[in-house]
Design a protein around this motif. Sequence first.
Motif, short mmCIF file in Angstrom:
data_model
loop_
_atom_site.label_atom_id
_atom_site.label_comp_id
_atom_site.label_asym_id
_atom_site.label_seq_id
_atom_site.Cartn_x
_atom_site.Cartn_y
_atom_site.Cartn_z
N ALA A 279 82.92 35.97 -35.58
CA ALA A 279 81.48 35.86 -35.30
C ALA A 279 81.13 34.49 -34.78
O ALA A 279 80.37 34.35 -33.79
CB ALA A 279 80.70 36.17 -36.57
N GLN A 280 81.67 33.41 -35.39
CA GLN A 280 81.37 32.06 -34.92
C GLN A 280 81.89 31.84 -33.51
O GLN A 280 81.25 31.17 -32.69
CB GLN A 280 81.99 31.03 -35.87
N SER A 281 83.04 32.42 -33.19
CA SER A 281 83.58 32.29 -31.84
C SER A 281 82.64 32.93 -30.82
O SER A 281 82.37 32.37 -29.75
CB SER A 281 84.96 32.93 -31.77
N CYS A 282 82.11 34.10 -31.14
CA CYS A 282 81.19 34.78 -30.23
C CYS A 282 79.89 34.00 -30.09
O CYS A 282 79.32 33.90 -28.99
CB CYS A 282 80.90 36.19 -30.72
N TYR A 283 79.40 33.43 -31.20
CA TYR A 283 78.18 32.64 -31.13
C TYR A 283 78.37 31.42 -30.22
O TYR A 283 77.48 31.08 -29.41
CB TYR A 283 77.76 32.18 -32.53
N ARG A 284 79.49 30.75 -30.35
CA ARG A 284 79.73 29.57 -29.51
C ARG A 284 79.84 29.96 -28.04
O ARG A 284 79.31 29.25 -27.16
CB ARG A 284 81.02 28.87 -29.97
N GLN A 285 80.49 31.09 -27.75
CA GLN A 285 80.59 31.53 -26.35
C GLN A 285 79.22 31.87 -25.79
O GLN A 285 78.92 31.58 -24.62
CB GLN A 285 81.51 32.75 -26.26
N ALA A 286 78.37 32.48 -26.61
CA ALA A 286 77.02 32.82 -26.14
C ALA A 286 76.23 31.55 -25.82
O ALA A 286 75.48 31.51 -24.82
CB ALA A 286 76.30 33.65 -27.20
N LEU A 287 76.38 30.51 -26.64
CA LEU A 287 75.72 29.24 -26.35
C LEU A 287 76.26 28.61 -25.08
O LEU A 287 75.50 28.08 -24.26
CB LEU A 287 75.88 28.29 -27.54
N ASP A 288 77.57 28.66 -24.91
CA ASP A 288 78.18 28.07 -23.72
C ASP A 288 77.73 28.78 -22.44
O ASP A 288 77.68 28.16 -21.37
CB ASP A 288 79.71 28.12 -23.82
N LEU A 289 77.40 30.07 -22.55
CA LEU A 289 76.97 30.84 -21.37
C LEU A 289 75.48 30.68 -21.09
O LEU A 289 74.96 31.33 -20.17
CB LEU A 289 77.32 32.32 -21.56
N GLY A 290 74.81 29.85 -21.86
CA GLY A 290 73.42 29.53 -21.55
C GLY A 290 72.37 30.23 -22.38
O GLY A 290 71.17 30.10 -22.08
N LEU A 291 72.74 30.96 -23.42
CA LEU A 291 71.74 31.60 -24.26
C LEU A 291 70.98 30.52 -25.04
O LEU A 291 71.60 29.57 -25.54
CB LEU A 291 72.41 32.57 -25.23
N PRO A 292 69.65 30.61 -25.15
CA PRO A 292 68.88 29.55 -25.84
C PRO A 292 69.37 29.33 -27.27
O PRO A 292 69.73 30.27 -27.99
CB PRO A 292 67.45 30.11 -25.84
N ALA A 293 69.39 28.06 -27.67
CA ALA A 293 69.89 27.72 -29.00
C ALA A 293 69.05 28.36 -30.09
O ALA A 293 69.56 28.71 -31.16
CB ALA A 293 69.89 26.20 -29.17
N ALA A 294 67.76 28.54 -29.84
CA ALA A 294 66.88 29.13 -30.87
C ALA A 294 67.25 30.57 -31.17
O ALA A 294 66.90 31.08 -32.24
CB ALA A 294 65.43 29.04 -30.42
#
Length: 339
Positions: A279-294
Amino acid sequence: MINVKLALSALLAEIASWSSLWLLHNHSDAALLSYLAAHALASVLLALCLSPFLMAAASSRQQRLPLTALMALLSYAVPVVGFVGSVIATVVLHRRRGSAARKKFSSLPLPEFDPHQQASGGRRQVGLQSFLANQAVPVPLRMRSLAALGHVPGRIASPMLRMALSDSSDDLRLLAYSMLDAQERQLSQSIHQELQALERARALEGNEAGPRGLQAAWALSDLYWELIYQGSAQGDVRDHAIKQSLHYCNQVLTQRPDSALLLLRKGRLLHLLADGDGAQSCYRQALDLGLPAARVIPYQAELLFEQREFAKVQELMRRLEDQQVLPRLRPCIQYWSAP
């Protein structure tokens, strides 16, 4: 409301006080003592009997107690006339001051509506759960409130509908069951239609998923997730919905690995399956792809909190201090950002 027992007791005690003088001879000390004791008891009982009439006449408890004591003293000090005078004075005081006190707040103006709340299209559900759970509220009113949940998002409505399944009213339970069944049936029907669409796409595009197949798989992942998000799926059905949503999510990600929204979805599904690292790996990838941090950090912080990594939770939540977040998340950010 007058206490009949106290009134009769006061009257009998007063009659007994005068009877003792005749029974024990008028000039004896025993007759005088018995009279004074019975008369004192009658005076106290009369004062207690009349004290409820002072509720509206006196503005506070500190005023009612001295008035009650004054009535008892007057009745004791002035035989017969004190009894009658206390009754008359209490009735007159109650009528003259009590009626004025009732008229003082006969009506209150209604508060103005919050213009921001009035402008919004939806209704707020604050207190609705407590209202439905209150057995003192008439059943027709609770049924109308329950029926209004049909216009409320399923995420909010489902917990209250499931709570109503244990209500003592048969009509309320049947209405809640029918509304839940309608929600589940609608989602199940949509899932069945998308499964058919996926089969047709595979027949036309082959085993390798094409545009239509990916669209159907994405829709299936959304629908199974909706079952979980709304709380419509419980127990084993919920576990099955999580696995199915993850299956179709992975199927789309094989063709579109840069989809930040699906990576966030996958992270939440893995979180539900207790796969913290995935789950943490997917969250980090989503942030790296530009999804808002909020949109991502709250789920990361929730996972770290479950792992008791409180220092990392505080570090993550501080990153949201200057971000635009939902109002209900702001108190949580303030708590974790405190020094």
